[in-house]
Design an enzyme around this catalytic site. Structure first.
Site, mmCIF file in Angstrom:
data_model
loop_
_atom_site.group_PDB
_atom_site.id
_atom_site.type_symbol
_atom_site.label_atom_id
_atom_site.label_comp_id
_atom_site.label_asym_id
_atom_site.label_seq_id
_atom_site.Cartn_x
_atom_site.Cartn_y
_atom_site.Cartn_z
ATOM 1 N N ASN A 14 0.823 -1.207 0.000
ATOM 2 C CA ASN A 14 0.000 0.000 0.000
ATOM 3 C C ASN A 14 0.858 1.258 0.000
ATOM 4 O O ASN A 14 0.493 2.269 -0.605
ATOM 5 C CB ASN A 14 -0.957 0.001 1.198
ATOM 6 C CG ASN A 14 -2.194 -0.844 0.941
ATOM 7 O OD1 ASN A 14 -2.860 -0.692 -0.075
ATOM 8 N ND2 ASN A 14 -2.506 -1.739 1.858
ATOM 9 N N HIS A 110 -8.612 -0.893 5.103
ATOM 10 C CA HIS A 110 -8.907 -2.234 5.623
ATOM 11 C C HIS A 110 -9.438 -3.104 4.489
ATOM 12 O O HIS A 110 -10.286 -2.646 3.708
ATOM 13 C CB HIS A 110 -9.940 -2.160 6.744
ATOM 14 C CG HIS A 110 -10.263 -3.501 7.327
ATOM 15 N ND1 HIS A 110 -9.403 -4.164 8.175
ATOM 16 C CD2 HIS A 110 -11.337 -4.321 7.151
ATOM 17 C CE1 HIS A 110 -9.939 -5.327 8.506
ATOM 18 N NE2 HIS A 110 -11.109 -5.455 7.901
#
Length: 209
Positions: A14, A110
């Site tokens: 990420n 998430h």
């Protein structure tokens, strides 16, 4: 420019998505000032150094409890005059010291559609294993503001990803990353840095340009 720090603990996929999006001008008014890592050997550290981003290691292993670890990270953020904190594969829940100092200024990603498959114990492959075990037909990812409770903050953006017949936790994890996480996180950061997010309780409104 909004001075930002990314908190990491692992491989940094990420983080890489943020670095790439910033390189291609997809995040407006954004300065990636620092990467703060909870592990000295995390591969995310190498990704940051390769991109020329300063890396600061605040090793969780040397702190006796969550409070002292949180204070060390908060002190570093304040030293660097950070305005936005981004969790990108950061494996720890920090206490109220950080949340109070950066209320609605901490963005987390998430790998599920909150409020499903989230909260304590739901991280990494465990999320995708739970999705498959439950028989869900759709999963996805959620960008949200972090609070003291795991995965419980106001939702900024969500994107659905289909669960396919024959999926494994690994294949599902990869598809959720590619189709949702790596797109949502830079977009949420850009909206924040552009001043387009308004938070009212649990509701996040995206203002027009």
């Amino acid at each position: 420019m909004v001075k930002s720090a990314v908190l990491v603990s692992g491989g940094g996929t990420n983080l890489q998505a943020i670095i790439d999006a910033n390189l291609f001008g997809e995040i407006v008014n954004f300065e990636l000032s620092a990467v703060i890592s909870s592990k000295p050997d995390a591969y995310a550290n190498e990704r940051a150094r390769y991109a020329g981003v300063p890396v600061y290691v605040v090793d969780r292993a040397v702190f006796p409890n969550r409070s002292s670890f949180t204070k060390a990270i908060l002190d570093k953020l304040r030293d660097l005059e950070i305005e936005l904190v981004i969790y990108a594969g950061f494996n720890y829940i920090l206490d109220s010291q950080l949340i109070k100092a950066y209320e609605n200024k901490i963005i987390n990603i998430h790998p599920s559609l909150i409020p499903s498959f989230c909260g304590p114990g739901y991280y990494g492959l465990r999320v995708h294993e739970a999705v498959l075990s439950y028989g869900a037909k759709v999963t996805g990812a959620t960008a949200h503001f972090a609070t003291e409770a795991a995965d419980d903050g106001p939702i900024i953006l969500q994107k659905a990803v289909p669960v396919r017949e024959g999926d494994t936790a690994e294949s599902l994890q990869r598809r959720v990353m590619e189709e949702a996480e790596w797109k949502l996180l830079p977009e949420a950061i850009s909206l924040f840095c552009a001043g387009r997010l308004q938070v009212d309780g649990r509701i996040v409104t995206i203002r027009s340009c």
